[in-house]
Design a protein around this motif. Structure first.
Motif, mmCIF file in Angstrom:
data_model
loop_
_atom_site.group_PDB
_atom_site.id
_atom_site.type_symbol
_atom_site.label_atom_id
_atom_site.label_comp_id
_atom_site.label_asym_id
_atom_site.label_seq_id
_atom_site.Cartn_x
_atom_site.Cartn_y
_atom_site.Cartn_z
ATOM 1 N N PHE A 177 0.809 -1.420 -0.075
ATOM 2 C CA PHE A 177 0.003 0.028 0.121
ATOM 3 C C PHE A 177 0.671 1.191 -0.079
ATOM 4 C CE2 PHE A 177 -4.449 -1.017 1.803
ATOM 5 C CZ PHE A 177 -4.834 -2.086 0.848
ATOM 6 N N SER A 178 1.864 1.361 0.919
ATOM 7 C CA SER A 178 2.778 2.385 1.101
ATOM 8 C C SER A 178 3.581 2.725 -0.218
ATOM 9 C CB SER A 178 3.874 2.205 2.187
ATOM 10 O OG SER A 178 4.803 3.174 2.047
ATOM 11 N N GLU A 179 4.054 1.632 -1.110
ATOM 12 C CA GLU A 179 4.541 1.588 -2.437
ATOM 13 C C GLU A 179 3.648 2.330 -3.316
ATOM 14 O OE1 GLU A 179 6.415 -1.695 -4.908
ATOM 15 O OE2 GLU A 179 7.221 -1.761 -2.895
ATOM 16 N N GLN A 180 2.408 1.905 -3.392
ATOM 17 C CA GLN A 180 1.326 2.287 -4.315
ATOM 18 C C GLN A 180 1.102 3.779 -4.172
ATOM 19 O OE1 GLN A 180 -2.018 -0.185 -5.164
ATOM 20 N NE2 GLN A 180 -0.787 -2.075 -4.510
ATOM 21 N N LEU A 181 1.373 4.239 -2.718
ATOM 22 C CA LEU A 181 0.971 5.494 -2.326
ATOM 23 C C LEU A 181 2.062 6.327 -2.644
ATOM 24 C CD1 LEU A 181 -1.203 4.738 0.780
ATOM 25 C CD2 LEU A 181 -2.075 5.734 -1.340
ATOM 26 N N GLY A 182 3.099 6.069 -3.050
ATOM 27 C CA GLY A 182 4.392 6.818 -3.426
ATOM 28 C C GLY A 182 5.268 6.804 -2.305
ATOM 29 N N GLY A 183 5.216 5.867 -1.452
ATOM 30 C CA GLY A 183 6.140 5.669 -0.369
ATOM 31 C C GLY A 183 5.816 6.527 0.852
ATOM 32 N N VAL A 184 4.656 6.720 1.237
ATOM 33 C CA VAL A 184 4.280 7.569 2.298
ATOM 34 C C VAL A 184 4.961 7.068 3.621
ATOM 35 C CG1 VAL A 184 1.936 8.531 1.332
ATOM 36 C CG2 VAL A 184 2.080 6.202 2.895
ATOM 37 N N LEU A 185 5.129 7.985 4.566
ATOM 38 C CA LEU A 185 5.928 7.467 5.763
ATOM 39 C C LEU A 185 4.919 6.810 6.966
ATOM 40 C CD1 LEU A 185 8.381 10.472 6.408
ATOM 41 C CD2 LEU A 185 8.845 8.040 5.657
ATOM 42 N N THR A 186 3.641 7.238 6.701
ATOM 43 C CA THR A 186 2.869 6.906 7.607
ATOM 44 C C THR A 186 1.593 6.309 7.134
ATOM 45 O OG1 THR A 186 1.684 9.011 8.038
ATOM 46 C CG2 THR A 186 3.489 8.148 9.573
ATOM 47 N N LEU A 187 1.068 5.184 7.739
ATOM 48 C CA LEU A 187 -0.032 4.395 7.451
ATOM 49 C C LEU A 187 -0.906 4.224 8.641
ATOM 50 C CD1 LEU A 187 0.525 2.321 4.386
ATOM 51 C CD2 LEU A 187 -0.502 4.385 4.259
ATOM 52 N N PRO A 188 -2.208 3.966 8.612
ATOM 53 C CA PRO A 188 -2.982 3.544 9.757
ATOM 54 C C PRO A 188 -2.290 2.062 10.436
ATOM 55 C CG PRO A 188 -4.460 3.916 7.871
ATOM 56 C CD PRO A 188 -3.089 4.021 7.422
ATOM 57 N N GLU A 189 -2.242 2.165 11.451
ATOM 58 C CA GLU A 189 -1.676 1.033 12.318
ATOM 59 C C GLU A 189 -2.692 -0.255 11.982
ATOM 60 O OE1 GLU A 189 -0.218 1.571 16.348
ATOM 61 O OE2 GLU A 189 0.545 3.579 15.794
ATOM 62 N N ILE A 190 -3.926 0.198 11.954
ATOM 63 C CA ILE A 190 -4.714 -1.119 11.680
ATOM 64 C C ILE A 190 -5.454 -0.858 10.481
ATOM 65 C CG2 ILE A 190 -6.812 -2.115 12.750
ATOM 66 C CD1 ILE A 190 -5.920 -1.427 15.334
ATOM 67 N N CYS A 191 -5.289 -1.517 9.479
ATOM 68 C CA CYS A 191 -5.803 -1.493 8.330
ATOM 69 C C CYS A 191 -6.696 -2.594 7.915
ATOM 70 C CB CYS A 191 -4.898 -0.992 7.318
ATOM 71 S SG CYS A 191 -5.592 -0.516 5.610
ATOM 72 N N PHE A 192 -8.028 -2.768 7.520
ATOM 73 C CA PHE A 192 -8.652 -3.867 6.845
ATOM 74 C C PHE A 192 -8.407 -3.501 5.326
ATOM 75 C CE2 PHE A 192 -10.006 -3.302 11.090
ATOM 76 C CZ PHE A 192 -10.229 -4.692 11.575
ATOM 77 N N GLY A 193 -7.549 -3.838 4.824
ATOM 78 C CA GLY A 193 -7.054 -3.650 3.342
ATOM 79 C C GLY A 193 -7.659 -4.559 2.305
ATOM 80 N N ASN A 194 -8.121 -5.709 3.006
ATOM 81 C CA ASN A 194 -9.095 -6.710 2.071
ATOM 82 C C ASN A 194 -10.293 -6.730 2.405
ATOM 83 O OD1 ASN A 194 -6.515 -7.638 0.813
ATOM 84 N ND2 ASN A 194 -6.127 -8.938 2.579
ATOM 85 N N SER A 195 -10.853 -5.841 3.052
ATOM 86 C CA SER A 195 -12.205 -5.834 3.361
ATOM 87 C C SER A 195 -12.714 -4.522 2.154
ATOM 88 C CB SER A 195 -12.531 -5.090 4.662
ATOM 89 O OG SER A 195 -12.188 -6.202 5.640
ATOM 90 N N SER A 196 -14.054 -4.911 1.886
ATOM 91 C CA SER A 196 -14.631 -3.890 0.866
ATOM 92 C C SER A 196 -16.177 -4.034 0.918
ATOM 93 C CB SER A 196 -14.030 -4.267 -0.727
ATOM 94 O OG SER A 196 -14.666 -5.479 -0.885
ATOM 95 N N LEU A 197 -16.859 -3.063 0.352
ATOM 96 C CA LEU A 197 -18.150 -2.869 0.065
ATOM 97 C C LEU A 197 -18.464 -2.248 -1.157
ATOM 98 C CD1 LEU A 197 -21.151 -2.870 1.600
ATOM 99 C CD2 LEU A 197 -20.903 -0.473 1.857
ATOM 100 N N GLN A 198 -19.483 -3.088 -2.024
ATOM 101 C CA GLN A 198 -19.553 -2.870 -3.356
ATOM 102 C C GLN A 198 -21.260 -2.741 -3.469
ATOM 103 O OE1 GLN A 198 -19.391 -5.696 -6.759
ATOM 104 N NE2 GLN A 198 -17.347 -4.339 -7.085
ATOM 105 N N LEU A 199 -21.638 -1.751 -4.401
ATOM 106 C CA LEU A 199 -23.167 -1.497 -4.619
ATOM 107 C C LEU A 199 -23.040 -1.569 -6.179
ATOM 108 C CD1 LEU A 199 -22.495 0.561 -2.112
ATOM 109 C CD2 LEU A 199 -24.753 0.694 -2.024
ATOM 110 N N ARG A 200 -23.971 -2.339 -6.755
ATOM 111 C CA ARG A 200 -23.991 -2.473 -8.152
ATOM 112 C C ARG A 200 -25.386 -2.496 -8.541
ATOM 113 N NH1 ARG A 200 -21.727 -7.314 -8.362
ATOM 114 N NH2 ARG A 200 -23.433 -8.539 -8.305
ATOM 115 N N HIS A 201 -25.504 -1.638 -9.614
ATOM 116 C CA HIS A 201 -27.216 -1.385 -10.154
ATOM 117 C C HIS A 201 -26.994 -2.444 -11.275
ATOM 118 C CE1 HIS A 201 -30.142 0.894 -12.525
ATOM 119 N NE2 HIS A 201 -30.550 0.630 -11.167
ATOM 120 N N GLU A 202 -28.068 -3.390 -11.186
ATOM 121 C CA GLU A 202 -27.719 -4.434 -12.103
ATOM 122 C C GLU A 202 -28.258 -3.731 -13.500
ATOM 123 O OE1 GLU A 202 -26.765 -7.268 -11.666
ATOM 124 O OE2 GLU A 202 -26.410 -7.024 -9.390
ATOM 125 N N ALA A 203 -29.343 -3.021 -13.671
ATOM 126 C CA ALA A 203 -29.627 -2.606 -15.112
ATOM 127 C C ALA A 203 -28.840 -1.725 -15.802
ATOM 128 C CB ALA A 203 -31.228 -1.665 -14.941
#
Length: 146
Positions: free
Chosen positions: A38-64
């Motif tokens: 994640f840090s790499e993809q963000l350009g090498g930021v020095l700080t990230l959350p100590e606790i990160c649920f990086g594989n959790s997600s929510l998706q809303l899909r309109h079928e039509a």
């Protein structure tokens, strides 16, 4: 082996309501390897959350229409970095630093100023599960309040 143990704790659920499908993915806190990615993809930021649920997600899909609104930790962190807001510290952060002031001075430690809350204008990412009529490709864009 740790990867298998974590994978077994991933829970995915899906519900359909009035033409929308809501999908949730609940996974454990990510480890240091994924946090480093994640840090790499963000350009090498020095700080990230100590606790990160990086594989959790929510998706809303309109079928039509195929429109998809999704919420992910990485997209939220990308917006946090893009927002580049002044660091915001909650009262507990100030109290934490004050309680360790002697130790900080004794070690001549550098006190980093960063956003302890990771405040962001992120309000989801929009994309398509199926290209809309008249379009030949799918796309995605990060949304922010405006």
């Amino acid at each position: 082996m740790e990867h298998l143990a974590r994978a077994s704790r991933v829970r995915e659920e899906s519900y359909s309501v009035r033409g929308w499908t809501v999908c949730s993915r609940t996974a454990p806190i990510i480890g240091s390897t994924l946090l480093d990615q994640f840090s790499e993809q963000l350009g090498g930021v020095l700080t990230l959350p100590e606790i990160c649920f990086g594989n959790s997600s929510l998706q809303l899909r309109h079928e039509a229409s195929g429109v998809v609104l999704s919420f992910t930790a990485l997209d939220a962190l990308k917006q946090w970095k893009a927002d580049d807001l002044q660091p915001l510290k909650v009262t507990l952060a100030t109290e934490w630093q004050a309680a360790r002031l002697q130790e900080i001075k004794a070690q001549q430690a550098v006190v980093l100023e960063y956003d302890w809350t990771f405040t962001t204008s992120y309000c989801g990412s929009i994309g398509w599960s199926v290209p809309p009529t008249g379009s030949s490709s799918s796309s995605s864009s990060s949304g922010k309040a405006g």
